[in-house]
Design a protein around this motif. Structure first.
Motif, mmCIF file in Angstrom:
data_model
loop_
_atom_site.group_PDB
_atom_site.id
_atom_site.type_symbol
_atom_site.label_atom_id
_atom_site.label_comp_id
_atom_site.label_asym_id
_atom_site.label_seq_id
_atom_site.Cartn_x
_atom_site.Cartn_y
_atom_site.Cartn_z
ATOM 1 N N CYS A 1 54.327 -32.871 -24.884
ATOM 2 C CA CYS A 1 53.219 -32.073 -25.438
ATOM 3 C C CYS A 1 53.650 -31.359 -26.701
ATOM 4 C CB CYS A 1 52.747 -31.079 -24.384
ATOM 5 S SG CYS A 1 51.367 -30.057 -24.918
ATOM 6 N N LEU B 1 51.005 -33.688 -34.662
ATOM 7 C CA LEU B 1 49.641 -33.438 -35.131
ATOM 8 C C LEU B 1 49.619 -32.391 -36.236
ATOM 9 C CD1 LEU B 1 47.674 -33.459 -31.758
ATOM 10 C CD2 LEU B 1 47.625 -35.183 -33.544
ATOM 11 N N THR B 2 50.505 -31.413 -36.126
ATOM 12 C CA THR B 2 50.579 -30.382 -37.175
ATOM 13 C C THR B 2 50.992 -31.005 -38.500
ATOM 14 O OG1 THR B 2 51.183 -28.709 -35.538
ATOM 15 C CG2 THR B 2 51.657 -28.211 -37.847
ATOM 16 N N ILE C 1 41.487 -34.103 -35.382
ATOM 17 C CA ILE C 1 42.765 -33.747 -34.752
ATOM 18 C C ILE C 1 42.527 -32.911 -33.496
ATOM 19 C CG2 ILE C 1 44.864 -32.379 -35.055
ATOM 20 C CD1 ILE C 1 44.918 -33.288 -37.937
ATOM 21 N N LYS C 2 41.543 -32.009 -33.585
ATOM 22 C CA LYS C 2 41.230 -31.177 -32.426
ATOM 23 C C LYS C 2 40.760 -32.036 -31.258
ATOM 24 C CE LYS C 2 38.444 -27.254 -30.904
ATOM 25 N NZ LYS C 2 37.361 -26.320 -31.253
ATOM 26 N N GLY D 1 53.958 -33.770 -29.462
ATOM 27 C CA GLY D 1 52.613 -34.157 -29.913
ATOM 28 C C GLY D 1 52.013 -33.103 -30.825
ATOM 29 N N LYS D 2 52.206 -31.836 -30.475
ATOM 30 C CA LYS D 2 51.687 -30.748 -31.315
ATOM 31 C C LYS D 2 52.342 -30.754 -32.676
ATOM 32 C CE LYS D 2 50.447 -27.473 -27.633
ATOM 33 N NZ LYS D 2 50.743 -26.167 -27.029
ATOM 34 N N GLN E 1 45.468 -33.318 -24.275
ATOM 35 C CA GLN E 1 45.642 -32.255 -23.284
ATOM 36 C C GLN E 1 44.990 -32.638 -21.960
ATOM 37 O OE1 GLN E 1 44.218 -28.599 -25.221
ATOM 38 N NE2 GLN E 1 46.305 -27.838 -25.070
ATOM 39 N N LYS F 1 41.393 -35.214 -30.787
ATOM 40 C CA LYS F 1 42.521 -36.007 -30.301
ATOM 41 C C LYS F 1 43.460 -35.145 -29.459
ATOM 42 C CE LYS F 1 45.905 -39.393 -31.883
ATOM 43 N NZ LYS F 1 46.445 -40.116 -33.055
ATOM 44 N N TYR F 2 43.693 -33.914 -29.910
ATOM 45 C CA TYR F 2 44.580 -33.012 -29.187
ATOM 46 C C TYR F 2 43.980 -32.640 -27.826
ATOM 47 C CZ TYR F 2 47.224 -28.817 -28.053
ATOM 48 O OH TYR F 2 47.993 -27.892 -27.412
ATOM 49 N N GLU F 3 42.660 -32.387 -27.819
ATOM 50 C CA GLU F 3 42.001 -32.051 -26.556
ATOM 51 C C GLU F 3 42.036 -33.233 -25.590
ATOM 52 O OE1 GLU F 3 38.122 -30.735 -27.675
ATOM 53 O OE2 GLU F 3 38.797 -28.703 -28.196
#
Length: 430
Positions: free
Chosen positions: A6, A13-14, A249-250, A9-10, A257, A252-254
């Motif tokens: 995780c 993505l950042t 990105i949000k 991944g963050k 998660q 994809k991140y959600e």
């Protein structure tokens, strides 16, 4: 492991979020720059061709007798300015330049007797010392009206003599080529585009160049307006682009998660292998797949011998360590045999082996039994060995639509019961 993934991944993505806007801005800037240059060059060429065509049209319609040209060439520029032919020329072309962007029409030809003396303060303009004599080139000259005769492009006044320029490289190049052309000038008299056409007297003798000056205030205003449009375009696209990137990105991140949350809900908290609910889902999916492909399914049930005695005497922390250590072993063995491992109960574990017959499943069970013994985990309270052991039940079946996956669990449980009944630390089949 999942938390680490995780975090990676963050970070990933950042970095993407930081890089994509930069790429977006550079792309928009490059597009804007390319479009601006294309438009700018297009307008310049359009005005230049317009000036050149006007110069050609006027040069073909204007007729000056050969003897008149010779007379004019003998005059200095102050005399030329007041000459009746120059006044007549000016009156004749004013109807062309009125109501247009044209501000000057003139004929340039080297004047043999006229010289311009560089004054103090003009050294840098003419790249010559004060007092230097320079050849002048104007023969006839016409401005849009007497009212603006003494104004340059910025509205500042100048003397009549300033209208008679000196020879420069651009003039000499055009003069020698004797072909229509245009060039852009920016000097103390303003910014303008000059269209040139060769000019001949009535006898066909080459005299010089007929020039048409179009001042480009409107062109500059058009570019300013365009720059405002481009700035607005960049701003809007930048906001929309960043918002789209952020939302993408949000999302994809959600999604990531949610997937990680799902994985966490499928993993046993203590041992980090599949929990009972997730393992049943895997069995059901494998059961359907086996029916479709006519494959065999095998299951290995594992019970940790005398775990209660181990837990009661060595403590719950040691008991948890034992469960985690053996769970890692079961997971590793399951993967070696291309299967799945799960925790079925407190000290019970189960392994599913898709597309494996009873012989392969028995071999896997015996491999696990031997590996646990080789760990040499002390267990002074076991009735089987002074080291920790396990009991294993193995079963296998070919799934059919008439049967249910529970048959695997039932038969594996019976086999495990037999292993425990006949002294533990063994593998039994059913």
């Amino acid at each position: 492991m999942i938390k680490s993934t995780c975090r990676k991944g963050k970070n990933c993505l950042t970095k993407i979020f930081m890089v994509l806007p930069i790429i977006w801005i550079c792309s928009i800037a490059a597009l804007s720059f390319f479009t601006y240059n294309t438009l700018s060059n297009g307008i310049r060429n359009e005005l230049g061709n317009k000036a050149m065509l006007l110069a050609l049209d006027i040069s073909q319609k204007l007729i000056i007798e050969e003897n008149e040209v010779k007379r004019l060439l003998e005059l200095d520029f102050n005399q030329l300015l007041k000459d009746p032919l120059n006044i007549k020329f000016e009156d004749a072309v004013r109807f062309v330049i009125k109501g247009s962007d044209i501000k000057y029409v003139y004929i340039e030809a080297p004047l043999s007797k006229s010289k311009y003396i560089v004054e103090r303060g003009e050294e840098e303009i003419y790249n010559a010392k004060a007092g230097t004599e320079l050849s002048v080139v104007y023969l006839l000259d016409a401005v849009v009206s007497d009212a603006v005769r003494l104004e340059d492009t910025s509205g500042k006044g100048y003397e009549d003599k300033d209208r008679y320029t000196v020879m420069d490289k651009s003039f000499l190049a055009a003069y020698k080529s004797k072909t229509p052309s245009f060039h852009i000038s920016q000097n103390r008299w303003g910014n303008y585009i000059t269209g040139y056409a060769p000019f001949y007297d009535s006898g066909g003798n080459y005299i010089g160049l007929l020039g048409v000056d179009i001042f480009i205030e409107k062109y500059n205003e058009s570019l300013k307006n365009y720059l405002l449009v481009i700035a607005g375009f960049i701003f809007i696209n930048l906001i929309v682009g960043i918002l789209a990137i952020y939302l993408g990105i949000k999302a994809k991140y959600e999604k990531m998660q949610a997937h990680e949350k799902y994985l966490l809900s499928s993993i046993d908290d203590l041992t980090s292998i599949f929990n009972r609910r997730k393992f049943r889902e895997i069995v059901e999916g494998s059961w359907e797949n086996a029916i479709e492909n006519n494959q065999e399914l095998s299951m290995v049930f594992i019970d940790i011998d005398y775990f209660k005695e181990f837990n009661d005497n060595y403590g719950h922390l040691k008991g948890d360590e034992l469960l985690k250590k053996l769970a890692r072993l079961f997971k590793t063995k399951a993967e070696q045999y291309k299967g799945f491992a799960g925790r079925f109960g407190g000290d019970e574990f189960v392994i599913l082996l898709p597309d494996a017959n009873i012989i392969k499943a028995k071999k896997a069970g015996e491999d696990i039994l031997k590996t646990v013994e080789e760990l040499r985990i002390p267990h002074d309270y076991s009735a089987v060995s002074k080291y920790q052991t396990v009991s294993i039940g193995v079963t296998s079946t070919i799934p059919t639509k008439d049967a249910m996956p529970e048959i695997l669990f039932s038969h594996a449980d019976i086999a495990l019961y037999q292993a425990k009944r006949y002294g533990r630390n063994r593998v039994c089949l059913w």
